[in-house]
Structures are given as structure tokens and as C-alpha cells.
Motif scaffolding. Structure first.
Motif, short mmCIF file in Angstrom:
data_model
loop_
_atom_site.label_atom_id
_atom_site.label_comp_id
_atom_site.label_asym_id
_atom_site.label_seq_id
_atom_site.Cartn_x
_atom_site.Cartn_y
_atom_site.Cartn_z
N GLU A 128 52.08 76.71 60.85
CA GLU A 128 50.72 76.46 60.35
C GLU A 128 50.75 75.43 59.22
O GLU A 128 49.87 74.57 59.12
N GLY A 129 51.78 75.52 58.36
CA GLY A 129 51.90 74.54 57.29
C GLY A 129 52.06 73.13 57.82
O GLY A 129 51.45 72.18 57.31
N LEU A 130 52.87 72.96 58.85
CA LEU A 130 53.04 71.63 59.46
C LEU A 130 51.75 71.15 60.11
O LEU A 130 51.42 69.96 60.08
N GLU A 131 51.01 72.09 60.72
CA GLU A 131 49.73 71.72 61.33
C GLU A 131 48.77 71.21 60.26
O GLU A 131 48.09 70.20 60.44
N ARG A 132 48.70 71.89 59.12
CA ARG A 132 47.80 71.45 58.05
C ARG A 132 48.29 70.15 57.41
O ARG A 132 47.50 69.31 57.00
N TYR A 133 49.59 70.02 57.33
CA TYR A 133 50.18 68.78 56.80
C TYR A 133 49.74 67.59 57.66
O TYR A 133 49.41 66.52 57.15
N THR A 181 51.00 67.92 67.39
CA THR A 181 49.78 68.43 66.78
C THR A 181 48.63 67.52 67.15
O THR A 181 48.76 66.29 67.15
N VAL A 182 47.49 68.12 67.47
CA VAL A 182 46.30 67.35 67.81
C VAL A 182 45.09 67.92 67.08
O VAL A 182 45.07 69.08 66.67
N ALA A 183 44.09 67.06 66.91
CA ALA A 183 42.75 67.49 66.52
C ALA A 183 41.86 67.32 67.74
O ALA A 183 41.85 66.24 68.35
N THR A 184 41.17 68.37 68.11
CA THR A 184 40.27 68.29 69.26
C THR A 184 38.83 68.21 68.78
O THR A 184 38.47 68.74 67.73
N ALA A 185 38.02 67.54 69.57
CA ALA A 185 36.58 67.48 69.31
C ALA A 185 35.85 67.75 70.62
O ALA A 185 36.21 67.20 71.66
#
Length: 669
Positions: free
Chosen positions: A299-304, A616-620
């Protein structure tokens, strides 16, 4: 009236003496002492040992937001870094380190070290405050010099292997050795190269071709498993991620042995964003501490990756009207109410003619690159021109490949959308009979909650897409402080989804009564005036007040109570049972597209994640309701889906009338 002339210095006037810079005198003493010792070495050893180069650390900004760093030119090649409390020797490479690990330089170390400083120190360094004092500190004594010199020689001699007890991913990294100026104690820590280091990375433009996502085959261990690799398979450099000198995610992790429901592990660090320094906490919530710790690092890497773009690319600049042919219209993702923009000084209305930064993403529905406002893809990035919304980590996810990361990012989008539709629409849901869930951990979790005086409920919260969405609700039996706690989860396996929702809600039970008691007056004021609900914690803690329990009435009066298998029988009939995760992603993408939504993914993967085998991705998903925190910043309340979502999901015969909207802050944690 003429302007008053400004006196100017004459040629004969002496220039004022330059003020001494903090740490400089001590740096000069240490440099001279180490240089003398290096010069006194036998010629053969001197040829093998690099000459020491000392720079001060902690008296100038190394992140590029404050005053110019007077040691910027020397810092990348520096091998000794003097702080007010310690001397850092490195980076140095242990024998056997991978050649590509040599990318970490002294500038990388300075940036990682500075990010671990406290709020006051960082604000002073990064907001152009003029440093004062400490010009005679630290005192570099002979024994300090001897200790630093001994460490310097030791780390540069052949055979300096990394400790065998470390994780393999840590052993391959450069090292930094810390010598305490008071105790002379030494400790060594691995250092990850910094992807924002201006000495190591030359930024390149973000481009449409590079944004196209080619999803490789993602073979699953079995048709009912949705994580391609087990949790322990990732090569996580845990010592480099959390250590007090150069930890990429923070200085340490901590456990909470007082928790009697889960075994949580957490960490934290400050992130500089458009709203100043934000304390970003990352955690893992499982039934075993070792499992929680690995989940916390993930989770830390995802937020990073999500807070800032760390891929070595520069954004595209332009207005929406200039880029509209290739761009996502941010208005389709929701905006605040007009009164929010009128009264909130931190936000401004979206202006399609104003230049803002964009990043390239990929539309899975249309199979084409799409420009996404950087503000929507990286939730701590932003400039004054694009402050039309405060985004959060909603829809960001990490996996063993792009397909896995996108799938779980979309599931989070679907989960939050469904929860908000149920809350604001006062939907009555089907309760799941937890006694029919075969997983023994579910029974164990409900038993642990009961020991705290809580009953646990779970509800089928699907709102259109057939993929299971479960809301968990913990209700304190005696109605005391900490009355209600909510959580939610979405997934392809119904039993796992129930377990995930319960696991999350159980993390709040031990602490919620104490948090509510401590903030009772503050929360009571929020119950009377919702505009006082401003932060993430306010939403969940508000419903710990007994007087707010009536807002959960629709949940506590379910339509029916069904066994797990019956509640999700329709899903079982259409659930993919193939060996490739891309088929599961295709189903979810198709369902969302059939509902009129585009499906966009922005690759956020950082170099640190790539070396660990992570993506890691950001989805919309434009049109789905986004989660927001702060009552006056609720995009969901302005969006068309809030009116139509319950009808299209078959949960009411008509659109939700405006006077039927549940106008109370959501309780999502």
C-alpha cells in the motif's frame, strides 16, 4: 509625486560580510581532516580508495522547492554527508550488487533523507526560510573524525558484502553508513535510487505512443484466484523502504499489539502537495503481523506512485479546449457545487480555457491513448491552475502486472460508487447470512467483534455491475461511543469479498470508542453542522456518536436475509472461469462500457515498483460516483448518476428525487 530614489552602494563602500552558513564550518573541518588522512595512506591503498568529498546535509533544500542549494554541483558525487546529528558515508556498493544499482548518488541520498524530516524542519528547508544559528555546530572532534574515517575505509575495501540476513532485494542495493556524532554508533542502510533525482534522471516528454497499454497474458494459479502471484513472491527491499536515514516510504513501521481484532502494521511519511505537507499513512490489516507488514509495504508503494508522477516524464500542458480531441473532460468525473467554489479559497471552478498539466492514459473501451488531468491521476500533484478538485487514491491499485492492477483499481471504483449510491439513496439492501460463509476466518472475525460488544452485518451492495460488492457494518450492542463502523469491498469471489469487507471493519472496532470519546465535543458540533466535517477521519468517527445511529436505519432494515450462495447466485452463473486474468478484466470493462462509461488507466509504475515486479495504475471511470472527504466537497451530490443509479440498478422504479437524497456525510472510512 516622484518616486523616492533608492540609495546605491558606492565603489568605495565595503561589501557586508557574508553570514556564515550553518554546518559549513564543521563541514570544512571534517573535509580537511579526512583529506589529510587520505593523503597519508600508502600509495597502493590510496589508489583504491576514492578521495572523500564532504557536503553538509540539512541546511539547504535538496528537493528543489526552496532556496537554491549551494552544494548542488558537488552533492551528486559526494561520499560523506554531514548532518547536525550524524555523518552519512555513501552511497557505496557492496560486493555483488547489481550494476544497475549504481544509479543512486549523493543527491538521491539527500532527497530521501530530507523527506524523512519532521514537518517544522521540512517547512523551513522547502519554503525559502533563511537558516540561522548552528554555525559552530556540530563539533567535529578527533574521535568523531577517527570513527568516520574508519567507517569510510571499511565500506570501500574489497569484500564488503551485504548482510546475508537481509532480503535479497536489499542486498543488491547501494548502502549508506550512519555514524552518530554523540555515541559514535554506526548503522548501515540500503538506499533506493530516487526517480526524481535531477542528477540521475533526465526527464522526457510524456507521449501518446508510450501510454498505449499492451496487456500481456496473466495466467492465474487457478480459475478462482485473482492475484497472479502470492504475496510473498514480490522482491520487496523492505529495509530500503523503511529506515531512519533514507527510507523511501518512511523511517519505520509499527505494530499495534493492543489490537485484538486484527494484527495491523503501519508506516507514515510527509508528502509535499498542492495543499502543503500531508501526512500519508500506509498500513496492512490482516490476521498475521508478517502478512500485514507486506500488505503495508504494498500500500505504501501504491501511495508513493499515486501522490506524484515518478516515471521520469514531463506532463503535457494545454487547456481542455486545445486538447479536447484527445482529452478526458474532467467535468464527467464530477465537480463540486457552485457554492463550494464561491466559499472555499482552496479550490476554483474548472476553466476549459485555462492551461493545466495532463498525463497520458489509455482507454480500454476505445483502445486509444487519452489525456487525463494530472490532478485526477496523481492526487498530491497539481498547480494553482488546476485546483478544481481534491482527488484521493480512489481507483489506484497495485498488482503483479498491468491487468491485475487495472482490475483491482476498477473494482475499487465500483465499490465506492455502489456504497455512495446506497448511502445517499437510502437503499434497502439484501443482508448476507454470515453463518453460511464457509471461510473459518469469517467466523473468527465475527467472534472477535462479539468480544468487543459488536454485531457484524454484511450486505449485497451491487448497483448495476454484477461483480460482488459487500458493505460491512459493525453495530455496538449497547449503543455507546463507537456506535457504528462501516467498510466495503468488491471482488470476483463472493466469499473473499465478504472476508475483505469484514477484515477492514474489524480494524476500526478497537479504537473507535476511544476516538469518539476523545473528540466527543468536536464530533457533536459536526453532527449539528455538517460543514465542520472536513477530513477523512471525521466521516467515520462522526457515526461513532450514538445520536447518529438513526442514519443507518435502511441498513438495519434489510429487504431480506439470504445465504451467501443465494445472494450471489446470478453472479455465479456469469463469473468467468478461465485461466487468464485478462478475461476477468474484459468482463468488468465490458460491463462498465455497456453502462455508458469509458474505462481509462494511467500507468503510475515507479522504478522501485518495476524492480520488485509490481505495476501500479490509476483508473478513471467517468460517470461513476467518486469518494470525497469533507461535506462541502462532495462531487457525488452534483452528479447525474446519483439520480439515475438506483433506477438503472433495478433498486427503485424511478430516478431519485432531489428531496429524497440522504443529505448527511457518508461514513466511509
Amino acid at each position: 509625486m516622484p518616486a523616492t530614489p533608492v540609495p546605491t552602494a558606492t565603489a568605495s563602500a565595503p561589501a557586508p560580510p557574508a553570514a556564515p552558513r550553518p554546518l559549513d564550518a564543521a563541514r570544512d573541518r571534517l573535509q580537511a581532516a579526512l583529506t589529510a588522512r587520505h593523503a597519508a595512506l600508502p600509495a597502493a591503498e590510496r589508489a583504491l580508495l576514492p578521495a572523500p568529498s564532504v557536503v553538509p546535509l540539512g541546511a539547504a533544500d535538496t528537493l528543489g522547492t526552496g532556496a537554491p542549494d549551494p552544494y548542488a554541483a558537488e552533492r551528486p558525487a559526494a561520499t560523506v554527508h554531514l548532518t547536525s546529528r550524524a555523518v552519512l558515508t555513501g552511497p557505496w556498493l557492496p560486493d555483488g550488487a547489481r550494476p544497475e544499482s549504481a544509479g543512486a548518488c549523493g543527491q538521491c541520498l539527500g532527497m530521501r533523507w530530507q523527506r524523512l524530516r519532521g514537518r517544522t524542519e521540512r517547512e523551513a528547508l522547502e519554503r525559502r526560510h533563511v537558516p540561522h544559528g548552528a554555525t559552530g555546530w556540530p563539533v567535529v572532534t578527533d574521535w568523531v573524525t577517527d570513527a568516520v574515517w574508519a567507517a569510510y575505509r571499511a565500506v570501500h575495501r574489497p569484500g564488503r558484502a551485504a548482510p546475508a540476513a537481509e532480503e535479497p532485494a536489499d542486498r543488491a542495493l547501494p548502502r549508506v553508513t550512519r555514524t552518530d556524532l554523540v555515541t559514535l554508533a554506526t548503522a548501515t542502510f540500503p538506499l533506493l535510487p530516487d526517480p526524481l533525482c535531477p542528477a540521475c534522471v533526465t526527464p522526457r516528454p510524456d507521449t501518446a505512443p508510450a501510454a498505449r497499454l499492451a496487456l500481456e497474458p496473466a495466467p492465474k494459479p487457478d480459475p478462482g484466484t485473482y492475484r497472479v502471484r502470492p504475496l510473498g513472491a514480490y522482491a520487496l527491499p523492505v529495509a530500503a523502504l523503511a529506515n531512519p536515514v533514507c527510507g523511501a516510504l518512511g523511517s519505520d513501521t509499527w505494530i499495534n499489539p493492543a489490537s485484538t481484532t486484527t494484527a495491523p502494521v503501519a508506516g507514515t511519511h510527509f508528502v509535499r502537495g498542492y495543499a502543503g505537507l500531508t501526512d500519508v499513512t500506509w498500513s496492512g490489516q490482516a490476521n498475521r503481523t508478517a502478512t500485514s507488514r507486506r500488505l503495508a509495504f504494498l500500500e505504501g508503494l501504491e501511495r508513493y506512485a499515486g501522490t506524484h508522477r515518478r516515471r521520469g516524464t514531463t506532463p503535457v500542458l494545454g487547456s481542455y479546449h486545445e486538447l479536447a480531441a484527445d482529452a478526458l473532460d474532467p467535468r464527467t468525473c464530477g465537480l463540486y457545487a457552485p457554492e463550494t467554489y464561491a466559499n472555499d479559497p482552496l479550490v476554483s471552478p474548472f476553466d476549459p480555457d485555462r492551461e493545466i498539466p495532463w498525463v497520458w492514459g489509455h482507454s480500454l473501451r476505445d483502445e486509444r491513448p487519452v489525456l487525463v488531468p494530472a490532478r485526477l491521476a496523481h492526487y498530491s500533484a497539481g498547480v494553482e491552475a488546476d485546483n478544481f478538485v481534491f482527488e484521493c487514491s480512489n481507483g489506484c491499485a497495485t498488482g503483479s502486472g498491468l491487468a491485475e492492477a487495472i482490475l483491482f483499481g476498477l473494482l475499487e471504483r465500483v465499490e465506492r460508487d455502489a456504497f455512495l449510491l446506497a448511502w445517499y439513496g437510502r437503499a434497502r439492501l439484501t443482508e448476507i447470512d454470515l453463518a453460511t460463509v464457509a471461510d473459518p476466518e469469517v467466523r473468527a472475525m465475527t467472534d472477535r467483534a462479539a468480544l468487543h460488544g459488536y454485531d457484524i452485518h454484511a450486505y449485497d451492495t451491487r448497483m448495476g455491475p454484477p461483480v460482488p460488492v459487500v458493505t460491512a457494518l459493525a453495530v455496538r450492542r449497547d449503543g455507546g461511543p463507537g456506535t457504528l463502523a462501516f467498510a466495503a469491498a468488491a471482488g470476483f469471489d463472493p466469499a473473499e469479498t465478504v472476508s475483505s469487507a469484514l477484515s477492514e471493519v474489524l480494524t476500526y472496532i478497537p479504537h473507535l470508542p476511544y476516538q469518539v470519546t476523545e473528540r466527543r465535543a468536536e464530533l457533536t458540533a459536526m453532527a449539528a453542522d455538517y460543514t465542520l466535517v472536513r477530513d477523512l477521519k471525521d466521516h467515520a468517527q462522526l457515526y461513532g456518536l450514538p445520536e447518529m445511529a438513526h442514519h443507518a436505519a435502511p441498513f438495519l432494515d434489510p429487504l431480506e436475509r439470504l445465504p451467501l450462495a443465494d445472494a450471489f447466485a446470478d453472479w455465479t452463473a456469469v463469473r468467468p472461469r478461465t485461466g487468464d486474468l485478462r478475461d476477468d478484466l474484459a468482463l468488468l470493462t465490458g460491463v462498465l462500457a455497456d453502462g455508458g462509461h469509458d474505462v481509462i488507466a494511467v500507468d503510475q509504475t515507479t522504478p522501485e515498483q518495476a524492480r520488485a515486479g509490481l505495476s501500479t495504475v490509476a483508473t478513471a471511470v467517468p460517470g461513476l460516483l467518486p469518494i470525497d472527504f469533507g461535506w462541502t466537497r462532495q462531487r457525488a451530490l452534483t452528479m447525474e448518476r446519483l439520480r439515475t443509479g438506483l433506477r438503472t440498478a433495478g433498486r427503485r422504479p424511478d430516478d431519485l428525487p432531489a428531496d429524497a437524497v440522504h443529505l448527511a456525510p457518508h461514513p466511509f472510512p
